[in-house]
Design a protein around this motif. Structure first.
Motif, PDB file in Angstrom:
ATOM      1  N   GLY A   1      33.572  46.207  38.566  1.00  0.00           N
ATOM      2  CA  GLY A   1      32.450  46.138  37.646  1.00  0.00           C
ATOM      3  C   GLY A   1      32.311  47.982  36.572  1.00  0.00           C
ATOM      4  N   PHE A   2      30.979  47.544  36.384  1.00  0.00           N
ATOM      5  CA  PHE A   2      30.737  48.847  35.456  1.00  0.00           C
ATOM      6  C   PHE A   2      30.674  49.756  36.856  1.00  0.00           C
ATOM      7  N   THR A   3      31.814  51.125  37.025  1.00  0.00           N
ATOM      8  CA  THR A   3      32.051  51.769  37.705  1.00  0.00           C
ATOM      9  C   THR A   3      31.418  51.710  38.928  1.00  0.00           C
ATOM     10  N   TRP A   4      31.341  50.668  39.579  1.00  0.00           N
ATOM     11  CA  TRP A   4      31.176  49.501  41.216  1.00  0.00           C
ATOM     12  C   TRP A   4      32.893  49.174  41.398  1.00  0.00           C
ATOM     13  N   ASN A   5      33.169  49.248  42.203  1.00  0.00           N
ATOM     14  CA  ASN A   5      34.126  48.443  43.147  1.00  0.00           C
ATOM     15  C   ASN A   5      33.996  47.515  44.209  1.00  0.00           C
ATOM     16  N   LEU A   6      34.278  45.731  43.368  1.00  0.00           N
ATOM     17  CA  LEU A   6      33.849  44.689  43.725  1.00  0.00           C
ATOM     18  C   LEU A   6      35.122  44.147  44.496  1.00  0.00           C
ATOM     19  N   ARG A   7      34.265  43.660  46.108  1.00  0.00           N
ATOM     20  CA  ARG A   7      35.586  43.378  47.080  1.00  0.00           C
ATOM     21  C   ARG A   7      35.713  42.303  47.065  1.00  0.00           C
ATOM     22  N   THR A   8      35.479  41.428  45.551  1.00  0.00           N
ATOM     23  CA  THR A   8      35.215  39.860  45.667  1.00  0.00           C
ATOM     24  C   THR A   8      36.182  38.860  46.527  1.00  0.00           C
ATOM     25  N   ARG A   9      37.183  39.881  46.597  1.00  0.00           N
ATOM     26  CA  ARG A   9      38.708  38.964  47.328  1.00  0.00           C
ATOM     27  C   ARG A   9      39.092  39.730  48.207  1.00  0.00           C
ATOM     28  N   ALA A  10      38.936  40.534  48.307  1.00  0.00           N
ATOM     29  CA  ALA A  10      39.429  41.206  49.965  1.00  0.00           C
ATOM     30  C   ALA A  10      40.244  40.895  50.724  1.00  0.00           C
ATOM     31  N   PRO A  11      41.803  40.709  51.276  1.00  0.00           N
ATOM     32  CA  PRO A  11      41.486  39.402  52.611  1.00  0.00           C
ATOM     33  C   PRO A  11      40.939  40.154  53.617  1.00  0.00           C
ATOM     34  N   GLY A  12      40.534  41.424  54.149  1.00  0.00           N
ATOM     35  CA  GLY A  12      40.533  42.172  55.183  1.00  0.00           C
ATOM     36  C   GLY A  12      39.453  41.994  55.608  1.00  0.00           C
ATOM     37  N   LEU A  13      37.671  41.655  54.289  1.00  0.00           N
ATOM     38  CA  LEU A  13      36.615  42.025  55.021  1.00  0.00           C
ATOM     39  C   LEU A  13      36.420  40.326  55.370  1.00  0.00           C
ATOM     40  N   ILE A  14      35.209  40.506  56.305  1.00  0.00           N
ATOM     41  CA  ILE A  14      34.290  38.954  56.654  1.00  0.00           C
ATOM     42  C   ILE A  14      33.487  38.656  55.453  1.00  0.00           C
ATOM     43  N   ASP A  15      32.596  39.400  55.164  1.00  0.00           N
ATOM     44  CA  ASP A  15      32.236  39.384  53.786  1.00  0.00           C
ATOM     45  C   ASP A  15      32.367  39.947  52.951  1.00  0.00           C
ATOM     46  N   GLN A  16      33.066  39.099  51.985  1.00  0.00           N
ATOM     47  CA  GLN A  16      33.367  39.586  50.001  1.00  0.00           C
ATOM     48  C   GLN A  16      32.750  40.184  49.560  1.00  0.00           C
ATOM     49  N   ASP A  17      30.634  39.488  49.394  1.00  0.00           N
ATOM     50  CA  ASP A  17      29.801  39.698  48.384  1.00  0.00           C
ATOM     51  C   ASP A  17      29.771  41.344  49.037  1.00  0.00           C
TER      52      ASP A  17
END
Length: 323
Positions: free
Chosen positions: A261-277
């Motif tokens: 995003g605008f300087t943020w790393n957005l982990r919206t599809r990260a395969p290792g996370l329970i919550d991707q938000d």
């Protein structure tokens, strides 16, 4: 809520030698929920109020300063870098804009982290890796451009601007002053980084020192909607993905499941996370700063190991698993 699994995970990393010293903190919109320190650097025990080098966790803090200038009408995401630095890009046939700098899509060739040349000089003489907006490759030198735009628009240096909004939140420990005595980075020289030379650069993409409590204060405000930093609509703007439709190059290829995003790393599809938000940022020596808005929780891990080998997704899942 109890976050014992997350604190046990951190304690285990220290005991097994993957972190020398560490501070872990968790926050909600109500404030700090848990905070503890582990391990030691040599004979110096870690304390919860110790300063650590934030490295790239500096980036979203600078991004929030740029976003504040946007909502004041002083910049837009389309503002060209050449507005602040007219001699930038005179040999390029593209236009590098603020949104490119903020999303790792500027195509500016990257110098070493401990460059012997001042960053402004590097920025103005750097070559082009690719045309602006055509691909995404992680960039720290781009933040020297964001710093130039902040100064041009507001009249304040980037670190002064960060302090102007962070201090009223209680986050008054962000600094470039080595007198804050951050924990030394174990293994930096072996990894090929001269920390003294790096510190002298005062890098707007990696240079801040800070405490866990500083980042937790920022996270608490963002979980509330961000109103004392940026308006909710501005925060939403910073969280819009900017890299989804273009090639994403090492070290953040598409399979890592994130966007910028605008300087943020957005982990919206990260395969290792329970919550991707989740949005936030990591740092070279192991710092982790992540916010889960739908879950209403954020956490900070500060540590001091060059090129860390621990699996940070496990910590994230332990935080979410406590909810």
């Amino acid at each position: 809520m109890t976050f014992s699994n997350a604190f046990d995970w951190t304690r285990r990393q220290v005991a097994e030698g993957r972190m020398p010293a560490a501070v872990l903190g968790v926050a909600t919109a109500d404030g700090v929920a848990a905070l503890d320190a582990f391990g030691a650097t040599g004979d110096r025990p870690a304390r919860t109020d110790d300063h650590f080098r934030l490295f790239s966790v500096t980036k979203p803090l600078v991004g929030l300063s740029a976003a504040r200038a946007i909502e004041r009408g002083l910049l837009t995401p389309n503002t060209p870098l050449s507005d602040a630095l007219p001699t930038f890009g005179t040999t390029r046939d593209d236009v590098v804009r603020l949104r490119h700098l903020a999303s790792h899509t500027s195509g500016i060739s990257e110098p070493p982290l401990d460059s012997a040349t001042p960053l402004r000089e590097v920025l103005l003489t750097a070559g082009r890796d690719f045309a602006a907006g055509s691909a995404s490759r992680y960039s720290t030198i781009a933040y020297e451009g964001i710093a130039a735009l902040i100064q041009h628009a507001t009249g304040s240096d980037w670190e002064q601007d960060v302090a102007s909004w962070a201090t009223p939140l209680g986050a008054d420990g962000f600094t470039l002053d080595e007198g804050a005595d951050p924990h030394p980075i174990v293994g930096a020289a072996e990894a090929g980084v001269d920390i003294d030379r790096f510190a002298r650069l005062q890098n707007p993409g990696a240079g801040l020192l800070g405490r866990a409590s500083d980042l937790l204060a920022v996270a608490t405000e963002l979980l509330k909607g961000g109103g004392r930093i940026v308006r909710p609509a501005t925060l939403a703007m910073t969280l819009r993905p900017l890299t989804g439709g273009i090639p994403r190059l090492e070290p953040y290829p598409a399979e890592r499941g994130q966007d910028w995003g605008f300087t943020w790393n957005l982990r919206t599809r990260a395969p290792g996370l329970i919550d991707q938000d989740a949005y936030g940022h990591g740092g070279w020596s192991g710092a982790e700063f992540w916010i889960h808005p739908s879950a209403g929780v954020a956490y900070v891990l500060l540590t001091n190991i060059a090129s860390p080998t621990f699996e940070a997704d496990a910590l994230d899942n332990a935080i979410i698993g406590a909810l």
